[in-house]
Design a protein around this motif. Structure first.
Motif, PDB file in Angstrom:
ATOM      1  N   ASP A  91       2.882 -24.560   6.615  1.00 15.41           N
ATOM      2  CA  ASP A  91       3.855 -23.543   7.016  1.00 15.41           C
ATOM      3  C   ASP A  91       4.410 -22.737   5.857  1.00 15.41           C
ATOM      4  N   ALA A  92       4.308 -23.256   4.638  1.00 15.90           N
ATOM      5  CA  ALA A  92       4.767 -22.527   3.455  1.00 15.90           C
ATOM      6  C   ALA A  92       4.304 -23.278   2.218  1.00 15.90           C
ATOM      7  N   VAL A  93       4.283 -22.577   1.093  1.00 17.55           N
ATOM      8  CA  VAL A  93       4.098 -23.221  -0.200  1.00 17.55           C
ATOM      9  C   VAL A  93       5.384 -23.029  -0.997  1.00 17.55           C
ATOM     10  N   VAL A 100       2.315 -17.722 -10.345  1.00 15.79           N
ATOM     11  CA  VAL A 100       1.810 -18.390  -9.145  1.00 15.79           C
ATOM     12  C   VAL A 100       2.235 -17.625  -7.893  1.00 15.79           C
ATOM     13  N   LEU A 101       3.479 -17.145  -7.882  1.00 14.57           N
ATOM     14  CA  LEU A 101       3.940 -16.335  -6.758  1.00 14.57           C
ATOM     15  C   LEU A 101       3.051 -15.107  -6.583  1.00 14.57           C
ATOM     16  N   ALA A 102       2.758 -14.424  -7.672  1.00 14.89           N
ATOM     17  CA  ALA A 102       1.905 -13.241  -7.598  1.00 14.89           C
ATOM     18  C   ALA A 102       0.514 -13.593  -7.075  1.00 14.89           C
ATOM     19  N   LEU A 103       0.013 -14.742  -7.493  1.00 16.36           N
ATOM     20  CA  LEU A 103      -1.313 -15.162  -7.047  1.00 16.36           C
ATOM     21  C   LEU A 103      -1.315 -15.490  -5.554  1.00 16.36           C
ATOM     22  N   VAL A 104      -0.271 -16.149  -5.084  1.00 12.36           N
ATOM     23  CA  VAL A 104      -0.160 -16.432  -3.647  1.00 12.36           C
ATOM     24  C   VAL A 104      -0.150 -15.131  -2.865  1.00 12.36           C
ATOM     25  N   PRO A 112       3.800 -17.957   3.870  1.00 12.66           N
ATOM     26  CA  PRO A 112       5.189 -17.884   3.389  1.00 12.66           C
ATOM     27  C   PRO A 112       5.367 -18.648   2.084  1.00 12.66           C
ATOM     28  N   VAL A 113       6.274 -18.144   1.243  1.00 11.80           N
ATOM     29  CA  VAL A 113       6.525 -18.737  -0.068  1.00 11.80           C
ATOM     30  C   VAL A 113       7.995 -19.114  -0.180  1.00 11.80           C
ATOM     31  N   VAL A 135       9.896 -13.564  -1.395  1.00 12.52           N
ATOM     32  CA  VAL A 135       9.946 -14.978  -1.042  1.00 12.52           C
ATOM     33  C   VAL A 135      10.603 -15.150   0.324  1.00 12.52           C
ATOM     34  N   SER A 136      10.166 -16.162   1.043  1.00 14.12           N
ATOM     35  CA  SER A 136      10.666 -16.419   2.396  1.00 14.12           C
ATOM     36  C   SER A 136      11.894 -17.320   2.411  1.00 14.12           C
ATOM     37  N   ARG A 137      12.130 -18.026   1.292  1.00 18.79           N
ATOM     38  CA  ARG A 137      13.267 -18.940   1.198  1.00 18.79           C
ATOM     39  C   ARG A 137      13.516 -19.242  -0.272  1.00 18.79           C
TER      40      ARG A 137
END
Length: 409
Positions: A91-93, A100-104, A112-113, A135-137
């Motif tokens: 459901d999320a990473v 890493v965020l940019a790669l996701v 969702p991140v 980011v989602s959270r």
């Protein structure tokens, strides 16, 4: 009223299942790489798929940690891993590294991140920045007061997650170099040696090998070791502040720890939902939290800067008043027998306590104990040994057995 999600740790598949059975709304876990709990059991991709299926079938979400501070070499295998996580249906990473965020965002843009607490988000401008990055959270830093959390909530729309229970790191949101310096095990890559939990003494440079105790208590000195966090009594304030998820720490803790703590917070959240104005912490909840292996509890930074005593363990680093001895796998109502998988030695004549899914407990003296052929035996001494035992009332699978120990503070 709406209450936050209850988010539980899942160090391996069995702990995931226990967290779900005992009332978690979501679980977080790590794979065999890219996470910050290398010494947890962690999940192969096959186990993760089984865990996701088990959780989703019961309406529970699964978040996967990808929260190391990545080096160049880590980026080679990460794209394939992210695609596999998306295929499994997580459901999320959870990430901490901007790269890493940019790669996701590039490889799995629909995934969702969640921003890890390792990112040390301590103010609303930082939270707004991360919100703008998509980011989602945001998992807020542990070093925040209630009023600071409220202010961040007023300034951003992104959902917020807050740690409410478990081990606290003496370093800023877990960003620690002590382990790496002393042992070569990098905490920021998931391999912390927990050097802050060690006993320390004083050595004068011209007297090597001569150790002078720095006395804090009769059992030694743990000058860097924080007490464990417990915000159970502040659930209404967290709800009022607009927190979206309450997180329990503990991926390296036992099944007994996960089930017990999740059960208590589940009951507390349900009580708060039913009547927030009259919410009160029940004595039985505190008793339950005292039955798991833990350090003395503190509210951390939540009510203000911790006093000196709140961060150092005064007498003994751990309290272990109960021993977890088994998990009920099946129950035969016709014979009144439970099939139990042993976790620590137990024997006929001992008084045991049962924790049921839902939080109820009862005690009994074990009189009937049998091997898998239902022949009488005196004890269950072998790890993971399966035995039958007589119980005075029906129980559900995943009920846990524990034994009270003679315990001195």
């Amino acid at each position: 009223m709406a209450v936050p999600e209850l988010l539980a740790p899942a160090g391996d598949l069995e702990k995931l299942q226990a967290a779900v059975i005992y009332g978690a709304d979501a679980v977080y876990l790590g794979g065999k790489q890219f996470g910050l709990r290398e010494r947890a059991g962690n999940f192969t991709l096959e186990e993760m798929a089984v865990g996701v299926e088990f959780a989703h079938a019961r309406g529970v979400k699964v978040y996967v940690t990808v929260n190391i501070f990545a080096h160049n070499r880590d980026l080679d295998d990460l794209p394939a891993y992210l695609r596999q996580l998306e295929e499994i249906g997580v459901d999320a990473v959870i990430v901490s590294d901007p790269g890493v965020l940019a790669l996701v965002r590039e490889i799995t843009p629909e995934l969702p991140v969640h921003l890890s607490t390792q990112a040390s988000t301590t103010n609303w401008m930082a939270a707004r920045f991360w919100q703008e990055q998509g980011v989602s959270r945001i998992v807020l830093a542990r070093e925040l007061t209630l009023e600071e959390i409220r202010e961040i909530r007023r300034q951003v729309q992104v959902p917020l997650e807050v740690f409410v229970h478990g081990a606290m790191c003496i370093s800023y949101s877990g960003r620690c170099l002590l382990s790496n310096y002393m042992t070569g095990r990098d905490a920021n890559r998931g391999d912390c040696a927990q050097a802050c939990r060690w006993r320390y003494a004083l050595v004068e440079e011209k007297r090597p090998g001569e150790y002078f105790p720095v006395e804090e208590g009769s059992r030694g000195t743990y000058i860097l070791s924080s007490r464990d966090l417990c915000l159970l009594e502040y659930i209404p304030q967290l709800v009022e502040a607009g927190v979206d998820s309450l997180k329990i720490e503990g991926r390296v803790k036992s099944v007994h720890y996960v089930a017990t703590v999740v059960s208590v917070y589940r009951q507390a959240l349900d009580d708060c939902r039913a009547d927030p104005a009259r919410f009160q912490v029940q004595e039985r909840w505190l008793e339950e939290l005292g039955k798991v292996s833990h350090r003395e509890y503190t509210t951390g930074f939540f009510t203000g800067k911790p006093a000196k005593a709140a961060q150092g363990a005064v007498d003994s680093i751990y309290r272990r008043p109960y021993t977890f001895v088994g998990v009920v796998r099946e129950y035969d109502p016709a014979r009144g027998l439970a099939l139990v998988e042993q976790r620590n030695r137990f024997a006929r004549g001992e008084e045991l306590e049962v924790l049921l899914p839902g939080g109820q407990t009862f005690s009994f003296v074990l009189t009937g104990l049998y091997d898998e052929e239902v022949s009488p035996i005196d004890a269950a001494p072998h790890p993971r040994q399966r035995v039958f035992l007589s119980l005075p009332r029906p129980v559900q699978p995943w009920s846990l057995l524990r034994r009270r120990e003679e315990y001195n503070n």
